[in-house]
Scaffold this active site. Sequence first.
Site, PDB file in Angstrom:
ATOM      1  N   LYS A 128      30.238 -43.216  47.266  1.00 25.12           N
ATOM      2  CA  LYS A 128      31.498 -43.827  46.823  1.00 25.12           C
ATOM      3  C   LYS A 128      31.774 -45.151  47.536  1.00 25.12           C
ATOM      4  O   LYS A 128      32.044 -46.170  46.905  1.00 25.12           O
ATOM      5  CB  LYS A 128      32.666 -42.869  47.062  1.00 25.12           C
ATOM      6  CG  LYS A 128      32.576 -41.551  46.318  1.00 25.12           C
ATOM      7  CD  LYS A 128      33.773 -40.663  46.587  1.00 25.12           C
ATOM      8  CE  LYS A 128      33.957 -40.324  48.034  1.00 25.12           C
ATOM      9  NZ  LYS A 128      32.805 -39.575  48.630  1.00 25.12           N
ATOM     10  N   SER A 196      38.917 -37.005  46.927  1.00 24.13           N
ATOM     11  CA  SER A 196      39.965 -36.537  46.001  1.00 24.13           C
ATOM     12  C   SER A 196      39.461 -35.353  45.178  1.00 24.13           C
ATOM     13  O   SER A 196      39.244 -35.467  43.981  1.00 24.13           O
ATOM     14  CB  SER A 196      40.440 -37.675  45.101  1.00 24.13           C
ATOM     15  OG  SER A 196      39.392 -38.443  44.560  1.00 24.13           O
ATOM     16  N   GLY A 245      37.019 -25.793  55.632  1.00 26.29           N
ATOM     17  CA  GLY A 245      37.600 -26.403  54.440  1.00 26.29           C
ATOM     18  C   GLY A 245      36.899 -27.672  54.024  1.00 26.29           C
ATOM     19  O   GLY A 245      37.538 -28.612  53.531  1.00 26.29           O
TER      20      GLY A 245
END
Length: 292
Positions: A128, A196, A245
Amino acid sequence: MIGIGGKAAPRLIASTGLEFSSSSSLPNLGIVTVPNGASVIYLKSRGSLRIQAVEGSRKTISVKGKVEDLDDKFTNGHAGKNLSQLSTVGKSTNIKWQDCSVGQVDRQKLLNQKGCVIWITGLSGSGKSTVACALSQSFHQRGKLSYILDGDNVRHGLNRDLGFKAEDRAENIRRIGEVAKLFACAGVICIASLISPYRRDRDACRALLPDGDFIEVFMDVPLQVCEARDPKGLYKLARAGKIKGFTGIDDPYERPLNCEIVLEHKGGDGASPSEMAEKVVSYLEEKGYLEA
């Protein structure tokens, strides 16, 4: 002071709210309130302020030659009938949107481009940031103004108070979406580059902008490729249980369903970051974003 045209005399009020009845006690800087219908040519306070008002309800102030609306300058639009325009947004109460005569169209004409948000999403290690930088370089070479909102960079400042729990990630995306919207409104091509992972958060950012101005770019790179790259060593830490996580390991990544652009990984002979960036540039050219 003497009234003009039979109207009540204007009052000079200091920024502290105190009224002064004679010129000898006037402050260096004050606010003039003029009753409807009064016609004042000029008033001076120790030679530092020149104020003009025209007949009728509209009042203007001239400070060092710059004329501005008195209501907007000093009452912040909260005087008289404007009180009915106050609103509540979230936990913010008694607020009013302040418009300006210079709008988004004017800024876009100045820059000869249209503001928009290019939202690059994908797993950690999918490329990205690399594509975002290549894209910014391509815009720069074309004389187009862009700015990158990189996920890690924003967490160094604006979002440094957020962690990586689901609710913090949602707030992280919300804040970046709002900032990206401001960049687009300024006429800048904003490149948001961050994982995101949740579809609903990306869709909420899309909803902030007019149709077409949110361009979602999905870095479609398999997890095993991203993990093999592991440029920050995060996958190794996540596999060792030292990071909880982590997207792709023990937290999900939700692929876009209707993104505008997909940049796929096609093995060793796949497109370079520059070639991927050109695909995005071509899309913006086709949609007319690279001209005002």
